[in-house]
Structures are given as C-alpha cells and as structure tokens.
Design an enzyme around this catalytic site. Structure first.
Site, PDB file in Angstrom:
ATOM      1  CB  SER A   1     -19.905  -6.045 -15.858  1.00 52.37           C
ATOM      2  OG  SER A   1     -20.959  -6.996 -15.986  1.00 52.37           O
TER       3      SER A   1
ATOM      4  CB  THR B   1     -28.247  -4.963 -13.127  1.00 50.01           C
ATOM      5  OG1 THR B   1     -27.972  -3.572 -13.285  1.00 50.01           O
ATOM      6  CG2 THR B   1     -29.556  -5.130 -12.416  1.00 50.01           C
ATOM      7  N   GLY B   2     -24.812  -6.359 -12.716  1.00 51.11           N
ATOM      8  CA  GLY B   2     -23.622  -6.576 -13.514  1.00 51.11           C
ATOM      9  C   GLY B   2     -24.090  -7.186 -14.811  1.00 51.11           C
ATOM     10  CB  THR B   3     -25.949  -5.428 -16.876  1.00 52.56           C
ATOM     11  OG1 THR B   3     -26.644  -5.550 -15.662  1.00 52.56           O
ATOM     12  CG2 THR B   3     -26.937  -5.391 -18.003  1.00 52.56           C
ATOM     13  CB  THR B   4     -24.139  -7.701 -21.571  1.00 51.84           C
ATOM     14  OG1 THR B   4     -23.013  -8.291 -20.921  1.00 51.84           O
ATOM     15  CG2 THR B   4     -23.730  -7.253 -22.972  1.00 51.84           C
TER      16      THR B   4
END
Length: 238
Positions: free
Chosen positions: A151, A18-21
């Site tokens: 990320s 989950t390349g995430t904010t």
C-alpha cells in the site's frame, strides 16, 4: 502443483492484512531487501513489529504484502517444495527457480489469493548474481532491477525512479531501500513501525533493524511533529 484451500470471507470478516511497503533492489554484488513492520486488522494495528521478510531457502527471501495468512501459507508451501528440490538434486536451489515456484502457486490459486502481492529476491553464488522478481496477484513473474509493492509503494514511485541508479554500492543500496520505506511510512497510514533490511551477497546474509529516533529517516509533517515532541521531552529533562 499446490492448490491451497481458503475459508470463506463470512468465516473471517476481519482478515489480518499487511498493508505494507516492501522494497528490493539489485546492486553490484548482491541484493538489498526491506520492509516496514506494521500489520493491521481493518483500522486496528494488530502487530507493530512484524517480520515480513521470510526466508524460502538459504539464499532467497519472500517479501510479503497483502493478506498475512495467504502469504504465510505460500511461503510454507514454497519452503517445503524447495527442501524437496534440494534433496533430489543434492545442490542449493537457484533464485529464479524459487521465484518460479512462488509464481506457480500464485497462478494456480489466483482465485483464492485475492490479496497477495509478493517480491522474491536473493543471491546465487554459482553465477555471482543478485536477482529481484516481482510476483503480483495472479502469478505473473517479472525480473526487475528494483521492485516495490504494498500500500505504501504508490507514494514512492517518483522517489525510486529518481534515486535509483545502476551498479550501486552496498551502502548506496541499503540507504536507497531504507529511505524509500521511511518515506512511505511517513505518508501511508498502513505502513509503519520499524524498517527491517536484509542484505544478501557472497559473504552471507546480513540483517539490520532501523528503529528509534535516529536510524529511521523522517519526512514532511512527521518530521515537524517529531521535532516538537523531542524539544518538549528535552525541556522536561532540564
């Protein structure tokens, strides 16, 4: 303490990440938490509408970034431990205790949870306080007035430092979280989809979904491209 088991990397060469904010903020009366919804496997988007805001108790949530499998496993363990805790004490668990359980699992399994950065946030009715805790890789637990991770977070530190203020209203906090995530989504290729918000206060839990053209703020080149596409679509309809 719970010790997790994990398959070797050779068995799962393309782990879902989950390349995430993720963003959480305290305000005068509760907390507002939010996340994007994009899940990727390498460069492939495997889910564009995931829910990365996971309930751990009736008043506390886990915001997940990093390996989806690892963070989902952590949330499952913590929910089980919370249920045991509340059954023994016959009262609701408080948010600092929930965050401590997440921290303990992270610390005891720091070699297995190689890509799991999480935030814990919630509201305690007994103390009438909101709590936000950052629980990064390795098991550290730090209470903060607002916290960001994932990320996309590297692109919005300046925005958050500039726009955050103490004792925000609920509306200001919700706008702060939504705009921070939207700004990260416009820059970070691993963040995208929709913006999910959860507000927790003395009145309960309120979920909001920001999706579509009007409710998600747009920035930079994304704003220009979106305007061009909208103009073309309107021209085709006339």
């Amino acid at each position: 303490s719970a010790t997790l088991t994990k398959s070797s990397s050779s068995e799962m060469p393309h782990a879902v990440s989950t390349g995430t904010t993720i963003v959480a903020v305290e305000y005068a009366g509760g907390v507002v938490i939010g996340a994007d919804s994009r899940v990727s496997t390498g460069t492939y988007i495997s889910n564009r509408a995931s829910d990365k805001i996971t309930p751990l108790s009736d008043n506390a949530f886990l915001l997940r970034s990093g390996s989806a499998a690892d963070t989902q496993l952590v949330s499952d363990y913590v929910r089980h431990m919370v249920h045991q805790h509340e059954s023994q004490l016959q009262r609701p668990i408080d948010v600092p205790t929930v965050a401590n359980l997440v921290m303990q699992i992270g610390y005891n399994n720091k070699n297995a949870l190689s890509a799991a950065a999480m935030l814990v946030a919630g509201y305690d009715a007994a103390t009438r306080q909101g709590h936000v805790y950052a629980v990064p890789i390795g098991g550290t637990m730090v209470r903060q007035k607002y916290a960001i991770d994932g990320s996309g977070s590297i692109f919005i530190y300046g925005y958050c430092d500039s726009e955050y203020k103490d004792d925000m209203t609920r509306e200001e906090a919700e706008s702060f979280v939504a705009e921070a995530i939207a700004l990260a989504m416009s820059t970070d290729g691993s963040s995208g989809g929709v913006v999910r918000l959860v507000t927790v206060n003395e009145d309960g839990i309120f979920r909001r979904l920001h999706a579509g053209d009007k409710s998600v703020p747009r920035f930079g080149e994304e704003k220009d491209v979106h305007k061009d596409l909208t103009d073309k679509a309107n021209a085709m309809q006339t």
